[in-house]
Design a protein around this motif. Sequence first.
Motif, PDB file in Angstrom:
ATOM      1  N   ARG A 103       3.091  -4.730  11.024  1.00 51.26           N
ATOM      2  CA  ARG A 103       4.309  -4.211  10.385  1.00 51.26           C
ATOM      3  C   ARG A 103       5.058  -3.271  11.308  1.00 51.26           C
ATOM      4  N   VAL A 104       4.313  -2.382  11.997  1.00 52.19           N
ATOM      5  CA  VAL A 104       4.952  -1.433  12.889  1.00 52.19           C
ATOM      6  C   VAL A 104       5.557  -2.151  14.094  1.00 52.19           C
ATOM      7  N   PRO A 113      -0.940   7.387  15.430  1.00 55.49           N
ATOM      8  CA  PRO A 113      -2.369   7.320  15.077  1.00 55.49           C
ATOM      9  C   PRO A 113      -2.656   7.692  13.628  1.00 55.49           C
ATOM     10  N   MET A 114      -1.913   8.652  13.097  1.00 55.36           N
ATOM     11  CA  MET A 114      -2.185   9.070  11.720  1.00 55.36           C
ATOM     12  C   MET A 114      -1.911   7.951  10.721  1.00 55.36           C
ATOM     13  N   ALA A 115      -1.047   6.980  11.104  1.00 56.85           N
ATOM     14  CA  ALA A 115      -0.732   5.896  10.179  1.00 56.85           C
ATOM     15  C   ALA A 115      -1.959   5.062   9.846  1.00 56.85           C
ATOM     16  N   LEU A 116      -2.936   5.053  10.745  1.00 55.29           N
ATOM     17  CA  LEU A 116      -4.137   4.254  10.510  1.00 55.29           C
ATOM     18  C   LEU A 116      -4.993   4.811   9.389  1.00 55.29           C
ATOM     19  N   GLY A 133       4.993  -2.709   0.686  1.00 55.16           N
ATOM     20  CA  GLY A 133       4.946  -1.583   1.611  1.00 55.16           C
ATOM     21  C   GLY A 133       3.670  -1.551   2.418  1.00 55.16           C
ATOM     22  N   SER A 134       3.377  -0.373   2.972  1.00 59.98           N
ATOM     23  CA  SER A 134       2.259  -0.239   3.912  1.00 59.98           C
ATOM     24  C   SER A 134       0.966   0.217   3.253  1.00 59.98           C
ATOM     25  N   ALA A 135       1.026   1.249   2.417  1.00 63.92           N
ATOM     26  CA  ALA A 135      -0.196   1.819   1.850  1.00 63.92           C
ATOM     27  C   ALA A 135      -0.737   0.929   0.740  1.00 63.92           C
ATOM     28  N   PRO A 136      -1.975   0.417   0.871  1.00 59.68           N
ATOM     29  CA  PRO A 136      -2.531  -0.431  -0.189  1.00 59.68           C
ATOM     30  C   PRO A 136      -2.974   0.404  -1.374  1.00 59.68           C
ATOM     31  N   GLY A 137      -3.091  -0.243  -2.514  1.00 63.08           N
ATOM     32  CA  GLY A 137      -3.733   0.395  -3.645  1.00 63.08           C
ATOM     33  C   GLY A 137      -5.237   0.210  -3.552  1.00 63.08           C
TER      34      GLY A 137
END
Length: 432
Positions: A103-104, A113-116, A133-137
Amino acid sequence: MLRVELLTVGDELLLGDTINGNAAWLGQRLAERGVEVTRSVVVGDGLDEIIQAVRDALGRADAVITTGGLGPTSDDLTRDALAKAAGVPLVREGALEHRLRERVAASGAELQPMALRMADVPEGARVLANSAGSAPGLRVELPGGPVYALPGVPYEMRTIMDEIVLPELAERAGLPAVARRTLRTAGVWESVVAARVAEVEEMPGVTLAYLPDPSEVRVRITAAGEDPAALLAEAEGRVRELLGDAVYAEGDESLDRVVHRLLAERSATVATAESLTGGLIGAELTRMPGSSATYAGGVVAYATVLKERLLGVDGSLLAAEGAVHPDVALQMAGGARDRLGADYGLAVTGVAGPEPQDDQPVGTVYIAVAGPGNAFRVTRPRLPVPGSGAESRAVLRRMTVVHALDLLRRVLIGLDAEPAAGDAQKDREESG
């Protein structure tokens, strides 16, 4: 009945910086499906506070739904709290990491790095795919029941809820299958809408929800039973019949998109002339990508003298009647159409407050459309004055935008200019 508690996470909610719209939406959605929401709690971004709130909720309810705290920053602690509550470590999920990197990369940005952190999940948790979006549930089993952790971004939360969580809860609770559709109306007050469709609420298996915005009401129809699709079709048909031409669209099709579609079907364009709305109609008409095909442009003639200079409004009319007058609105619409080279001109003038103007009370608004062949139409919507001060002014301006776009819609499809709420109007056919 399945009992669910809601837990929304974030200091911004506690401090009032952000309105807790997620809890309201979740409560409505769950109630529609027959799931009992027994409590809704807000907790700040503290690890121990989140853990305790989750444990307390599971002591009372069959399941817990959390929103927020799943992002990449150091104060996003929901996943950490759930791992600690379950007594398991956080583990890096390879498939999530790969998706994040893709995605990035697709966006052309550099991966931070913090996105991981968004790829870290409590060991044994089930990942709830986030197609928006990016953050999974996450679904984490704890003593007392499951916790469904959803992102705080409203669109992402709603997507996971509708696609995964609601069907799962419904199956667990043994709830009947449902079908749902939302109809959108303009220019009719919520109480009028509810009164007109009251008989539909008496249909077995049918539930109606009213979602009002300034001068708009969305009617959400939910049908449950052995054949929910057929029941929904019957209920929707009756609602449309009762509300008539106040219904302008269904689903997510907004009023500006309807106007653009109608203009495109006629290979036509519109130009705007605005006074009290100060460019808000133009802003609404340029929200949609590709809107330049049907929106020519606009003139914000806020000062009275500019109505004459820029739009050609008769100076003697302005001197005699002031800027807030139906004939002024008509001439503004004609000026916008002619001077910007469009097929239609849409104009508004009025008093948004807080003080009266030209002996006209706050809430007086005139909206006009000038069409091809020197056909003119003007209407005065009956807008309530919602209190006083800056908030009242903003609501009046927003209501004016909705009524203006709806008048243009009605003109384009040959409807009476008077919405079902009841506006004073007059139509004029004027020769060049």
